[in-house]
Design a protein around this motif. Sequence first.
Motif, PDB file in Angstrom:
ATOM      1  N   MET A 168       0.844  -1.194   0.000  1.00 20.51           N
ATOM      2  CA  MET A 168       0.000   0.000   0.000  1.00 20.51           C
ATOM      3  C   MET A 168       0.882   1.248   0.000  1.00 20.51           C
ATOM      4  O   MET A 168       1.805   1.367   0.796  1.00 20.51           O
ATOM      5  CB  MET A 168      -0.910   0.000   1.241  1.00 20.51           C
ATOM      6  CG  MET A 168      -1.867   1.183   1.301  1.00 20.51           C
ATOM      7  SD  MET A 168      -2.891   1.198   2.804  1.00 20.51           S
ATOM      8  CE  MET A 168      -3.921  -0.238   2.550  1.00 20.51           C
TER       9      MET A 168
ATOM     10  N   ALA B 128      -2.298   5.930  -0.228  1.00 23.96           N
ATOM     11  CA  ALA B 128      -3.388   4.976  -0.004  1.00 23.96           C
ATOM     12  C   ALA B 128      -3.566   4.717   1.491  1.00 23.96           C
ATOM     13  O   ALA B 128      -4.692   4.594   1.987  1.00 23.96           O
ATOM     14  CB  ALA B 128      -3.112   3.681  -0.749  1.00 23.96           C
ATOM     15  N   ALA B 129      -2.454   4.638   2.209  1.00 22.11           N
ATOM     16  CA  ALA B 129      -2.518   4.427   3.662  1.00 22.11           C
ATOM     17  C   ALA B 129      -3.178   5.627   4.352  1.00 22.11           C
ATOM     18  O   ALA B 129      -3.931   5.462   5.325  1.00 22.11           O
ATOM     19  CB  ALA B 129      -1.117   4.201   4.217  1.00 22.11           C
TER      20      ALA B 129
ATOM     21  N   TYR C 289      -5.472   7.608   3.014  1.00 20.61           N
ATOM     22  CA  TYR C 289      -6.915   7.521   2.759  1.00 20.61           C
ATOM     23  C   TYR C 289      -7.561   6.438   3.619  1.00 20.61           C
ATOM     24  O   TYR C 289      -8.682   6.603   4.105  1.00 20.61           O
ATOM     25  CB  TYR C 289      -7.181   7.259   1.277  1.00 20.61           C
ATOM     26  CG  TYR C 289      -7.194   8.520   0.438  1.00 20.61           C
ATOM     27  CD1 TYR C 289      -8.223   9.454   0.573  1.00 20.61           C
ATOM     28  CD2 TYR C 289      -6.188   8.783  -0.494  1.00 20.61           C
ATOM     29  CE1 TYR C 289      -8.246  10.611  -0.193  1.00 20.61           C
ATOM     30  CE2 TYR C 289      -6.208   9.942  -1.258  1.00 20.61           C
ATOM     31  CZ  TYR C 289      -7.236  10.846  -1.099  1.00 20.61           C
ATOM     32  OH  TYR C 289      -7.258  12.001  -1.845  1.00 20.61           O
ATOM     33  N   GLU C 290      -6.860   5.346   3.811  1.00 23.61           N
ATOM     34  CA  GLU C 290      -7.394   4.275   4.664  1.00 23.61           C
ATOM     35  C   GLU C 290      -7.518   4.748   6.108  1.00 23.61           C
ATOM     36  O   GLU C 290      -8.500   4.438   6.803  1.00 23.61           O
ATOM     37  CB  GLU C 290      -6.492   3.042   4.591  1.00 23.61           C
ATOM     38  CG  GLU C 290      -6.858   1.928   5.563  1.00 23.61           C
ATOM     39  CD  GLU C 290      -8.267   1.378   5.391  1.00 23.61           C
ATOM     40  OE1 GLU C 290      -8.771   0.731   6.328  1.00 23.61           O
ATOM     41  OE2 GLU C 290      -8.875   1.598   4.318  1.00 23.61           O
TER      42      GLU C 290
ATOM     43  N   ARG D 289     -10.570   6.788   6.334  1.00 26.71           N
ATOM     44  CA  ARG D 289     -11.763   5.920   6.313  1.00 26.71           C
ATOM     45  C   ARG D 289     -12.041   5.360   7.703  1.00 26.71           C
ATOM     46  O   ARG D 289     -13.197   5.343   8.168  1.00 26.71           O
ATOM     47  CB  ARG D 289     -11.579   4.777   5.313  1.00 26.71           C
ATOM     48  CG  ARG D 289     -12.834   3.903   5.153  1.00 26.71           C
ATOM     49  CD  ARG D 289     -12.553   2.666   4.314  1.00 26.71           C
ATOM     50  NE  ARG D 289     -11.769   1.690   5.050  1.00 26.71           N
ATOM     51  CZ  ARG D 289     -12.282   0.807   5.918  1.00 26.71           C
ATOM     52  NH1 ARG D 289     -13.585   0.796   6.172  1.00 26.71           N
ATOM     53  NH2 ARG D 289     -11.498  -0.054   6.537  1.00 26.71           N
ATOM     54  N   GLN D 290     -11.006   4.889   8.366  1.00 30.56           N
ATOM     55  CA  GLN D 290     -11.170   4.336   9.709  1.00 30.56           C
ATOM     56  C   GLN D 290     -11.678   5.403  10.680  1.00 30.56           C
ATOM     57  O   GLN D 290     -12.522   5.128  11.539  1.00 30.56           O
ATOM     58  CB  GLN D 290      -9.837   3.762  10.206  1.00 30.56           C
ATOM     59  CG  GLN D 290      -9.352   2.553   9.437  1.00 30.56           C
ATOM     60  CD  GLN D 290     -10.191   1.311   9.681  1.00 30.56           C
ATOM     61  OE1 GLN D 290     -11.004   1.251  10.602  1.00 30.56           O
ATOM     62  NE2 GLN D 290     -10.005   0.298   8.845  1.00 30.56           N
TER      63      GLN D 290
ATOM     64  N   SER E 133     -15.621   5.357  -5.696  1.00 30.42           N
ATOM     65  CA  SER E 133     -14.529   5.194  -4.739  1.00 30.42           C
ATOM     66  C   SER E 133     -13.716   6.464  -4.517  1.00 30.42           C
ATOM     67  O   SER E 133     -13.375   6.796  -3.377  1.00 30.42           O
ATOM     68  CB  SER E 133     -13.604   4.053  -5.171  1.00 30.42           C
ATOM     69  OG  SER E 133     -13.049   4.321  -6.452  1.00 30.42           O
TER      70      SER E 133
ATOM     71  N   GLN F 110     -13.461   8.308  -0.896  1.00 29.03           N
ATOM     72  CA  GLN F 110     -12.195   8.499  -0.191  1.00 29.03           C
ATOM     73  C   GLN F 110     -11.992   9.964   0.182  1.00 29.03           C
ATOM     74  O   GLN F 110     -11.547  10.283   1.297  1.00 29.03           O
ATOM     75  CB  GLN F 110     -11.035   8.015  -1.065  1.00 29.03           C
ATOM     76  CG  GLN F 110     -10.958   6.508  -1.223  1.00 29.03           C
ATOM     77  CD  GLN F 110      -9.799   6.098  -2.118  1.00 29.03           C
ATOM     78  OE1 GLN F 110      -9.371   6.844  -2.997  1.00 29.03           O
ATOM     79  NE2 GLN F 110      -9.286   4.910  -1.897  1.00 29.03           N
TER      80      GLN F 110
ATOM     81  N   TRP G  93      -3.589  10.622   8.273  1.00 26.36           N
ATOM     82  CA  TRP G  93      -4.515  10.837   7.155  1.00 26.36           C
ATOM     83  C   TRP G  93      -4.314  12.197   6.474  1.00 26.36           C
ATOM     84  O   TRP G  93      -4.960  12.484   5.464  1.00 26.36           O
ATOM     85  CB  TRP G  93      -5.963  10.713   7.639  1.00 26.36           C
ATOM     86  CG  TRP G  93      -6.218  11.331   8.987  1.00 26.36           C
ATOM     87  CD1 TRP G  93      -6.259  10.689  10.191  1.00 26.36           C
ATOM     88  CD2 TRP G  93      -6.440  12.719   9.275  1.00 26.36           C
ATOM     89  NE1 TRP G  93      -6.502  11.579  11.214  1.00 26.36           N
ATOM     90  CE2 TRP G  93      -6.623  12.826  10.672  1.00 26.36           C
ATOM     91  CE3 TRP G  93      -6.512  13.865   8.483  1.00 26.36           C
ATOM     92  CZ2 TRP G  93      -6.859  14.052  11.295  1.00 26.36           C
ATOM     93  CZ3 TRP G  93      -6.747  15.085   9.098  1.00 26.36           C
ATOM     94  CH2 TRP G  93      -6.924  15.161  10.489  1.00 26.36           C
TER      95      TRP G  93
END
Length: 267
Positions: free
Chosen positions: A1, A5-6, A8-9, A12-13, A31, A35, A89
């Motif tokens: 990743m 991308a990390a 954005y993840e 999300r969390q 998507s 995001q 983030w």
Amino acid sequence: MSALAAAYEASRQETKFHAKSFYFSSFALPSVKRQRAYAVYALCRLIDDQIDEAPRGEDLKLAVAALRSLVDRLYASQLTADDLSTHPWLPAVEETIQECEIPRSYIDDLIEGVELDQGAVRLQTWAELDRYCYLVAGVVGLIMTRIFGLEDRQYEKQAIELGNAMQLTNILRDIAEDLDRDRVYLPAEELAGYGLTEEILRQGQVTPAWSEFMAFQIERAREYYRDSEAGISHLEADGSRRAVWVMRDVYAGILEEIEKVNYDVFQ
């Protein structure tokens, strides 16, 4: 990743944990927009938490100054290693701001609105309440028009109206909770027009005057919801329109729940 991308993840969390209704409605989005919506939420959450947790006085001023400095770095693409370790983030927010061309003034307005929430709150007029709703929610509607790619700027007004409607709904639902926190968002002038006072509110009794007052406020919120619909219909049919309809219907449904309990929001 990848690092982005990390980021954005991580956003999300953050959204999944703190904003379940918003997270649920976001499933309709494509998507990339989903995001970016998470990234914006993470920033809004940070602003709210950082100011809310700061004591009044000098500490609050320092918290606000620190936030504005962070926003400076975001818009200048000069995030520090400490920024990134504390809030992983942030790169997602930085890219979202750039790609969606989110004006700095929107973020500044949001900070101003959250700052108004500190300590005891007393509003005197509808104009003050309407302005407050814009600063903490209407401006978020404006931000989301950039995320959703609204091309016709004339419909930004409807985005503000939807945000204001949702915030007014929150206020009507949370009257008792806000009283416990020494916050009265209901305009004193309008309360007085129905023979109501803060002292009467604290008694928590559903009187005919209270029912009439709440019915008036609920109709005002519904008028905002109705006015917002013209803007929703101009969002793309890629899931953006559906996602906003879901949020609109979820929040408007709260007004129906208030009516079902005969305006007894004190319980």
